[in-house]
Design a protein around this motif. Structure first.
Motif, PDB file in Angstrom:
ATOM      1  N   UNK A   1       0.829  -1.202   0.000  1.00 58.02           N
ATOM      2  CA  UNK A   1       0.000   0.000   0.000  1.00 58.02           C
ATOM      3  C   UNK A   1       0.864   1.252   0.000  1.00 58.02           C
ATOM      4  N   UNK A   2       0.485   2.213  -0.828  1.00 59.10           N
ATOM      5  CA  UNK A   2       1.124   3.527  -0.813  1.00 59.10           C
ATOM      6  C   UNK A   2       0.411   4.482   0.132  1.00 59.10           C
ATOM      7  N   UNK A   3      -0.801   4.145   0.521  1.00 56.42           N
ATOM      8  CA  UNK A   3      -1.609   5.048   1.349  1.00 56.42           C
ATOM      9  C   UNK A   3      -2.312   4.260   2.439  1.00 56.42           C
TER      10      UNK A   3
ATOM     11  N   UNK B   1      10.109 -10.148  -3.533  1.00 57.96           N
ATOM     12  CA  UNK B   1      10.283  -9.291  -4.709  1.00 57.96           C
ATOM     13  C   UNK B   1      11.057  -8.037  -4.324  1.00 57.96           C
ATOM     14  N   UNK B   2      11.447  -7.275  -5.336  1.00 59.40           N
ATOM     15  CA  UNK B   2      12.179  -6.030  -5.132  1.00 59.40           C
ATOM     16  C   UNK B   2      11.323  -4.818  -5.415  1.00 59.40           C
ATOM     17  N   UNK B   3      11.882  -3.651  -5.142  1.00 66.51           N
ATOM     18  CA  UNK B   3      11.179  -2.398  -5.373  1.00 66.51           C
ATOM     19  C   UNK B   3      12.148  -1.238  -5.340  1.00 66.51           C
ATOM     20  N   UNK B   4      11.605  -0.018  -5.211  1.00 61.88           N
ATOM     21  CA  UNK B   4      12.454   1.174  -5.205  1.00 61.88           C
ATOM     22  C   UNK B   4      11.724   2.305  -4.497  1.00 61.88           C
ATOM     23  N   UNK B   5      12.479   3.333  -4.135  1.00 56.69           N
ATOM     24  CA  UNK B   5      11.901   4.508  -3.476  1.00 56.69           C
ATOM     25  C   UNK B   5      11.740   5.624  -4.500  1.00 56.69           C
ATOM     26  N   UNK B   6      10.536   6.224  -4.524  1.00 58.14           N
ATOM     27  CA  UNK B   6      10.282   7.403  -5.346  1.00 58.14           C
ATOM     28  C   UNK B   6       9.159   8.201  -4.689  1.00 58.14           C
ATOM     29  N   UNK B   7       9.259   9.520  -4.771  1.00 57.88           N
ATOM     30  CA  UNK B   7       8.258  10.400  -4.143  1.00 57.88           C
ATOM     31  C   UNK B   7       8.165  10.153  -2.641  1.00 57.88           C
ATOM     32  N   UNK B   8       9.268   9.689  -2.047  1.00 51.55           N
ATOM     33  CA  UNK B   8       9.280   9.474  -0.609  1.00 51.55           C
ATOM     34  C   UNK B   8       8.592   8.218  -0.138  1.00 51.55           C
ATOM     35  N   UNK B   9       8.188   7.331  -1.073  1.00 51.96           N
ATOM     36  CA  UNK B   9       7.518   6.096  -0.680  1.00 51.96           C
ATOM     37  C   UNK B   9       8.174   4.919  -1.397  1.00 51.96           C
ATOM     38  N   UNK B  10       7.939   3.723  -0.865  1.00 58.05           N
ATOM     39  CA  UNK B  10       8.476   2.508  -1.459  1.00 58.05           C
ATOM     40  C   UNK B  10       7.460   1.964  -2.458  1.00 58.05           C
ATOM     41  N   UNK B  11       7.908   1.717  -3.685  1.00 59.87           N
ATOM     42  CA  UNK B  11       7.064   1.155  -4.725  1.00 59.87           C
ATOM     43  C   UNK B  11       7.441  -0.312  -4.927  1.00 59.87           C
TER      44      UNK B  11
ATOM     45  N   UNK C   1      -7.918  11.210   4.248  1.00 57.59           N
ATOM     46  CA  UNK C   1      -6.779  10.686   3.493  1.00 57.59           C
ATOM     47  C   UNK C   1      -5.688  11.736   3.371  1.00 57.59           C
ATOM     48  N   UNK C   2      -4.469  11.266   3.269  1.00 57.31           N
ATOM     49  CA  UNK C   2      -3.307  12.125   3.063  1.00 57.31           C
ATOM     50  C   UNK C   2      -3.291  12.568   1.600  1.00 57.31           C
ATOM     51  N   UNK C   3      -3.443  13.868   1.362  1.00 53.92           N
ATOM     52  CA  UNK C   3      -3.535  14.363  -0.020  1.00 53.92           C
ATOM     53  C   UNK C   3      -2.259  14.101  -0.807  1.00 53.92           C
ATOM     54  N   UNK C   4      -1.116  14.224  -0.137  1.00 52.56           N
ATOM     55  CA  UNK C   4       0.142  13.977  -0.836  1.00 52.56           C
ATOM     56  C   UNK C   4       0.234  12.517  -1.288  1.00 52.56           C
TER      57      UNK C   4
ATOM     58  N   UNK D   1      -2.279  10.516  -1.854  1.00 56.84           N
ATOM     59  CA  UNK D   1      -3.247  10.319  -2.937  1.00 56.84           C
ATOM     60  C   UNK D   1      -2.615  10.729  -4.261  1.00 56.84           C
ATOM     61  N   UNK D   2      -1.878  11.826  -4.246  1.00 63.60           N
ATOM     62  CA  UNK D   2      -1.207  12.275  -5.462  1.00 63.60           C
ATOM     63  C   UNK D   2      -0.170  11.275  -5.937  1.00 63.60           C
ATOM     64  N   UNK D   3       0.605  10.729  -5.007  1.00 59.83           N
ATOM     65  CA  UNK D   3       1.615   9.721  -5.365  1.00 59.83           C
ATOM     66  C   UNK D   3       0.937   8.492  -5.972  1.00 59.83           C
ATOM     67  N   UNK D   4      -0.137   8.030  -5.335  1.00 64.94           N
ATOM     68  CA  UNK D   4      -0.835   6.851  -5.844  1.00 64.94           C
ATOM     69  C   UNK D   4      -1.464   7.127  -7.206  1.00 64.94           C
ATOM     70  N   UNK D   5      -2.026   8.314  -7.384  1.00 67.37           N
ATOM     71  CA  UNK D   5      -2.639   8.652  -8.672  1.00 67.37           C
ATOM     72  C   UNK D   5      -1.599   8.643  -9.793  1.00 67.37           C
ATOM     73  N   UNK D   6      -0.427   9.206  -9.518  1.00 62.58           N
ATOM     74  CA  UNK D   6       0.632   9.211 -10.539  1.00 62.58           C
ATOM     75  C   UNK D   6       1.114   7.794 -10.829  1.00 62.58           C
ATOM     76  N   UNK D   7       1.196   6.974  -9.791  1.00 60.56           N
ATOM     77  CA  UNK D   7       1.637   5.588  -9.983  1.00 60.56           C
ATOM     78  C   UNK D   7       0.627   4.818 -10.831  1.00 60.56           C
ATOM     79  N   UNK D   8      -0.669   5.034 -10.581  1.00 61.19           N
ATOM     80  CA  UNK D   8      -1.695   4.355 -11.371  1.00 61.19           C
ATOM     81  C   UNK D   8      -1.638   4.778 -12.832  1.00 61.19           C
TER      82      UNK D   8
END
Length: 463
Positions: A147-149, A209-219, A353-356, A358-365
């Motif tokens: 989860x990002x949010x 699995x692996x992932x990475x950090x972007x926009x201050x969150x782990x993807x 919800x945390x607006x920031x 939500x923005x990160x999740x929207x961009x990821x989607x």
């Protein structure tokens, strides 16, 4: 309990590598990417060699407010039978919202979104899992998601939520330790605490699995090497129970075969390290030294952990205990539709919800949607070049996904043509030809009459 061993996610891009890789006991294939009438030869060869193939579903939306679609369940059951699989897996997530239940347009996320850990969501999920289990010919295991949010006003921890789900339905669990790490970074949740509370006696197998950090969150990308911290969580899990199976997931950015094999070796080593840490004698929630002797991924009984402290009871709901009421479905449906609309249609962010985030999740989607459309219709980025991605992201902001990715690709191309784009005449001509070839119910025939009709459509398309 099915003993699986050490496996890897089967993907068409690495089919030959997987077949040639030593020490692969089983593979997992995305169920929706397997056509029952045209099973890839690679999967057939693996199955003939005695390699177990497990279908892994991504589109049921068991955590959604509506009951599982009968057609999707039938398709998943057919894949189980064709692949002769001993079990099938899906996700604890919602992937669509809206529709008749909420009297609103149906929206597709194009991704696995977390469900709120509330009594309403748990009641709905339990009933949906029961419906799915009744329709499937083999046992079902469900996976925790990244989860990002965070949902506001949650009533349970992840461990409590999954414990109750397994206790009430008897469903088995697929634990993704990479997702536990994701939720640690993004939501501040302690993986060790989650493992302590999980009903590990219900464990079917484990994802890594692996992932990475972007926009201050782990993807959770499944496109990067598994980091040491995820292997440490795997070792912690293995110190508590002997996992029946462990699987390495990689969906893109595939490394050379040697690197992939080394990563699988690192997964095995983490399990061995965890089993070696098991203390002598029985210990609640842990295996024994006898378990360790059985091998790093052997199935072994473990003393069930004590149930986690019960969550605070929610408001009384009509209906029998443990059953999801229609009122709970409507409440959950409205909440999920409100969130998904904010993510894909630009409506206001729901309260709490945390607006920031939500923005990160929207961009990821949106980014994932662009990637999937590029995979479904590779001609589009080939025709548009560097213009493809910014143009598609602009399209995604104005048009939520509602009819699947092929329809999305056609709508995107049609929108560009109506705007007289791309500016290059030759590229525009190629895009128009691509759209005309695919926008009808069947490929264009090559008769003289069809050519005249096609010419007429070109004239209309230019207007």
């Amino acid at each position: 309990m099915v003993r699986l061993g050490t496996g890897i996610g089967w993907r068409p891009e690495i089919a030959d590598v997987v077949e040639a890789m030593p020490g692969v006991d089983w593979v997992e294939a995305v169920a929706e990417n397997v056509c029952p009438g045209h099973v890839p030869d690679s999967l057939l060869r693996l199955r003939e060699r005695g390699v177990t193939v497990v279908p892994h579903g991504v589109s049921l939306g068991l955590g959604g407010a509506e009951r599982p679609d009968a057609g999707r369940l039938a398709a998943l059951a057919e894949r189980v039978r064709v692949l002769e699989s001993p079990l099938v897996t899906e996700h604890i997530a919602f992937v669509r919202a809206g529709g008749p239940l909420t009297a609103s347009p149906r929206l597709e996320a194009g991704h696995l979104l977390p469900v709120p850990r509330t009594r309403d969501a748990l009641d709905v999920l339990c009933e949906n899992v029961r419906v799915a289990r009744d329709a499937l010919p083999v046992p079902l295991a469900v996976e925790n998601v990244a989860a990002l949010l965070s949902w506001p006003d949650e009533e349970m921890t992840e461990g409590q939520f999954l414990y109750e789900l397994a206790d009430r339905t008897g469903v088995r669990l697929l634990i993704d330790v990479a997702n536990l790490h994701t939720n640690h970074v993004n939501r501040g949740e302690d993986p060790a605490e989650a493992l302590r509370d999980l009903p590990l006696e219900a464990l079917a197998y484990v994802h890594v699995a692996g992932g990475f950090v972007r926009d201050g969150v782990w993807h959770d990308s499944h496109a990067h090497p598994v980091p040491p911290v995820v292997l440490d969580i795997l070792a912690d899990l293995a110190s508590r129970v002997a996992p029946p199976g462990v699987l390495l997931e990689r969906d893109e950015n595939f490394p050379p075969p040697g690197e992939l094999a080394a990563e699988l070796d690192a997964v095995r080593a983490a399990v061995t390290r965890g089993r070696a840490a098991v203390a002598p004698g029985p210990d609640p929630g842990r295996g024994t030294r006898a378990d360790a002797a059985a091998g790093p991924v052997a199935s072994a009984p473990a003393t069930p952990p004590a149930p986690p402290a019960p969550a605070a009871p929610g408001p009384a709901r009509p209906g029998a205990p443990g059953a999801a009421t229609e009122a709970a479905r409507r409440r959950l449906g409205l909440a999920q539709t409100s969130l998904l609309s904010a993510l894909v249609a630009g409506t206001p962010v729901p309260e709490g919800f945390d607006r920031a985030r939500i923005g990160v999740q929207a961009r990821a989607l949106a980014a994932k949607r662009a990637d999937v459309v590029a995979g479904v219709a590779p001609e589009l980025p080939a025709i548009l070049g560097g213009e493809y991605r910014p143009a598609f992201l602009a399209h995604a902001r104005g048009r939520p996904l509602t009819g699947g990715y092929r329809r999305d690709a056609l709508d995107f191309a049609e929108g560009l043509l109506r705007e007289g784009r791309p500016a290059d005449a030759r590229a525009r001509h190629r895009l128009r030809e691509w759209w005309l070839d695919r926008s009808g119910p069947a490929p264009r025939p090559r008769t003289p009459a069809a050519r005249l009709a096609r010419a007429a459509r070109r004239v209309l398309a230019r207007r």
